[in-house]
Design an enzyme around this catalytic site. Structure first.
Site, PDB file in Angstrom:
ATOM      1  N   THR A  96       0.837  -1.329   0.106  1.00  0.00           N
ATOM      2  CA  THR A  96       0.057   0.007  -0.114  1.00  0.00           C
ATOM      3  C   THR A  96       0.792   1.318   0.084  1.00  0.00           C
ATOM      4  O   THR A  96       1.750   1.411   1.029  1.00  0.00           O
ATOM      5  CB  THR A  96      -0.843   0.104   1.265  1.00  0.00           C
ATOM      6  OG1 THR A  96      -1.582  -1.036   1.287  1.00  0.00           O
ATOM      7  CG2 THR A  96      -1.737   1.182   1.254  1.00  0.00           C
ATOM      8  N   LYS A 171      -8.213   1.607  -2.948  1.00  0.00           N
ATOM      9  CA  LYS A 171      -7.758   1.278  -1.573  1.00  0.00           C
ATOM     10  C   LYS A 171      -7.914   2.279  -0.411  1.00  0.00           C
ATOM     11  O   LYS A 171      -8.437   1.894   0.443  1.00  0.00           O
ATOM     12  CB  LYS A 171      -6.526   0.482  -1.771  1.00  0.00           C
ATOM     13  CG  LYS A 171      -5.819   0.284  -0.408  1.00  0.00           C
ATOM     14  CD  LYS A 171      -5.550  -1.005   0.241  1.00  0.00           C
ATOM     15  CE  LYS A 171      -5.030  -0.784   1.567  1.00  0.00           C
ATOM     16  NZ  LYS A 171      -4.779  -1.834   2.345  1.00  0.00           N
TER      17      LYS A 171
HETATM   18  P1  NAD Z   1       5.927  -5.734   7.559  1.00  0.00           P
HETATM   19  O1  NAD Z   1       6.644  -4.633   8.182  1.00  0.00           O
HETATM   20  O2  NAD Z   1       5.336  -7.050   8.340  1.00  0.00           O
HETATM   21  O3  NAD Z   1       6.654  -6.547   6.321  1.00  0.00           O
HETATM   22  C1  NAD Z   1       7.498  -5.793   5.339  1.00  0.00           C
HETATM   23  C2  NAD Z   1       8.571  -6.682   4.924  1.00  0.00           C
HETATM   24  O4  NAD Z   1       9.328  -6.194   3.946  1.00  0.00           O
HETATM   25  C3  NAD Z   1       9.634  -7.031   6.181  1.00  0.00           C
HETATM   26  O5  NAD Z   1       9.787  -8.367   6.284  1.00  0.00           O
HETATM   27  C4  NAD Z   1      11.057  -6.228   5.923  1.00  0.00           C
HETATM   28  O6  NAD Z   1      12.136  -6.946   6.268  1.00  0.00           O
HETATM   29  C5  NAD Z   1      10.692  -6.178   4.336  1.00  0.00           C
HETATM   30  N1  NAD Z   1      11.455  -5.455   3.665  1.00  0.00           N
HETATM   31  C6  NAD Z   1      11.779  -3.931   3.697  1.00  0.00           C
HETATM   32  N2  NAD Z   1      12.372  -3.286   2.847  1.00  0.00           N
HETATM   33  C7  NAD Z   1      12.842  -4.249   1.867  1.00  0.00           C
HETATM   34  C8  NAD Z   1      13.632  -4.380   0.921  1.00  0.00           C
HETATM   35  N3  NAD Z   1      14.385  -3.282   0.523  1.00  0.00           N
HETATM   36  N4  NAD Z   1      13.883  -5.606   0.349  1.00  0.00           N
HETATM   37  C9  NAD Z   1      13.201  -6.643   0.816  1.00  0.00           C
HETATM   38  N5  NAD Z   1      12.579  -6.611   1.774  1.00  0.00           N
HETATM   39  C10 NAD Z   1      12.309  -5.475   2.396  1.00  0.00           C
HETATM   40  O7  NAD Z   1       4.620  -5.126   6.599  1.00  0.00           O
HETATM   41  P2  NAD Z   1       3.098  -6.102   6.361  1.00  0.00           P
HETATM   42  O8  NAD Z   1       2.171  -5.790   7.429  1.00  0.00           O
HETATM   43  O9  NAD Z   1       3.452  -7.316   5.694  1.00  0.00           O
HETATM   44  O10 NAD Z   1       2.707  -4.965   5.307  1.00  0.00           O
HETATM   45  C11 NAD Z   1       3.192  -4.823   3.960  1.00  0.00           C
HETATM   46  C12 NAD Z   1       2.347  -4.018   3.165  1.00  0.00           C
HETATM   47  O11 NAD Z   1       0.864  -4.408   3.166  1.00  0.00           O
HETATM   48  C13 NAD Z   1       2.342  -2.678   3.685  1.00  0.00           C
HETATM   49  O12 NAD Z   1       2.287  -1.663   2.537  1.00  0.00           O
HETATM   50  C14 NAD Z   1       0.877  -2.589   4.460  1.00  0.00           C
HETATM   51  O13 NAD Z   1       0.269  -1.295   4.324  1.00  0.00           O
HETATM   52  C15 NAD Z   1       0.137  -3.183   3.541  1.00  0.00           C
HETATM   53  N6  NAD Z   1      -1.236  -4.034   4.247  1.00  0.00           N
HETATM   54  C16 NAD Z   1      -0.982  -4.550   5.671  1.00  0.00           C
HETATM   55  C17 NAD Z   1      -1.968  -5.106   6.124  1.00  0.00           C
HETATM   56  C18 NAD Z   1      -1.886  -5.484   7.512  1.00  0.00           C
HETATM   57  O14 NAD Z   1      -2.885  -6.077   8.112  1.00  0.00           O
HETATM   58  N7  NAD Z   1      -0.674  -5.930   7.810  1.00  0.00           N
HETATM   59  C19 NAD Z   1      -3.273  -4.933   5.418  1.00  0.00           C
HETATM   60  C20 NAD Z   1      -3.512  -4.647   4.225  1.00  0.00           C
HETATM   61  C21 NAD Z   1      -2.382  -4.182   3.463  1.00  0.00           C
END
Ligand code: NAD
Length: 294
Positions: A96, A171
């Protein structure tokens, strides 16, 4: 389309990648953190040392990263995806992020002859684990159809919102409305309870009257009303207040770009900002009522 590079294995990305493996796709994965890589390797994925190695012979790339800056760096950086991915690969960013960033990265991909879509999700970590996410896609109709088998292995509802960036816009429109509805529901319940009405009775009445909305029907913010809701477990799990704050910030950014009035969206953002500043950012977004008024 069999060889998939999956980058970003956090709370959402890891279960999504596991569902692709279950569906029979070959995965090469990359994350900055070792723990999720190990988990994916045990499930049959190949681990890459760098993003460029992950995408080197991929048919499709899927990314699931925290925010706009991470996506820009991953795709546009000197050692990034666009410089390393083979021609013909389909690029799918599920993070997102700002609609403007989604358009910028898609345009850079197009300049290299690559097709990219934005495909942010709704459904949270439970939906990611169950493979029932909703994908909201921005890009060409052709790219949407190419992505369908992959998205279908991770989700249940697939929507084509329009051109690049439209997935992100749709979204954050939804999540801005959700934040506003949650605050409205909390206020109404608070007023009723303070005035001596039983919260379950009031919830039942409003859920079957014109104030009816999703937060009342399946996500009641008051402890003791609904067993499965985050309110029943101290506001743990669910959708964190910080994530709602992030989405309301993206809504404000999108609104500023087109001068759309979002008086309530801006107020919701301010209330979640105060909630986070008070130390509640990790709690589910239905916990907002714990902040004193003012
Ligand atoms: P998170 O922080 O749990 O995971 C992000 C991952 O990305 C981490 O494992 C981190 O190590 C990795 N990362 C960061 N930079 C990186 C890079 N340069 N290369 C490789 N890996 C890298 O976040 P999440 O909860 O999984 O959310 C991810 C996305 O989904 C966000 O944009 C969030 O807004 C969206 N989202 C989350 C939810 C939710 O409920 N958690 C729901 C809908 C949408």
């Amino acid at each position: 389309m069999h060889k998939i590079a999956f980058i970003g294995l956090g709370n959402m990305g890891a279960p999504m990648a596991l569902n692709l493996l279950k569906a029979g796709f070959a995965l090469r994965v990359f994350d900055l953190s070792a723990a999720p890589l190990q988990r994916l390797a045990e499930a049959g994925a190949e681990i890459a040392e760098r993003p460029a190695d992950a995408v080197a012979d991929a048919d499709a790339v899927i990314s699931m990263l925290p925010a706009s800056a991470h996506v820009q760096r991953l795709y546009l950086g000197a050692d990034g995806v666009l410089a390393a991915v083979p021609a013909g690969a389909l690029l799918i960013d599920c993070s997102t992020i700002a609609a403007a960033t989604a358009r910028e990265v898609a345009a850079a991909a197009a300049a290299r002859g690559l097709t990219m879509i934005d495909a942010p999700v709704s459904g949270g970590t439970a939906g990611a684990a169950a493979g029932t996410l909703t994908f909201i896609v921005g890009g060409t109709a052709e790219a949407f159809e190419r992505a369908r088998p992959l998205l279908g292995a991770m989700g249940r509802n697939l929507f084509h919102a329009g051109g690049n960036g439209a997935g992100q816009v749709a979204k954050i429109c939804n999540n801005m409305l959700l934040g506003i509805q949650m605050i409205g529901t909390i206020e109404a319940l608070q007023l009723g309870v303070a005035s001596g009405v039983d919260v379950t009775v009031l919830s039942d009445i409003m859920a079957r009257s014109s104030g009816r909305n999703w937060t009342l029907e399946v996500y009641n913010p008051w402890p003791g009303v609904m067993d499965g809701a985050p309110a029943a477990r101290g506001y743990s799990g669910g959708f964190g207040s910080d994530l709602m704050l992030k989405d309301l910030g993206l809504a404000a950014e999108a609104a500023a770009a087109v001068q759309a009035p979002i008086a309530l969206g801006a107020l919701a953002r301010e209330l979640y900002r105060r909630h986070s500043a008070a130390g509640h950012g990790a709690l589910d977004f239905s916990s907002l009522r714990e902040v004193p008024a003012g």
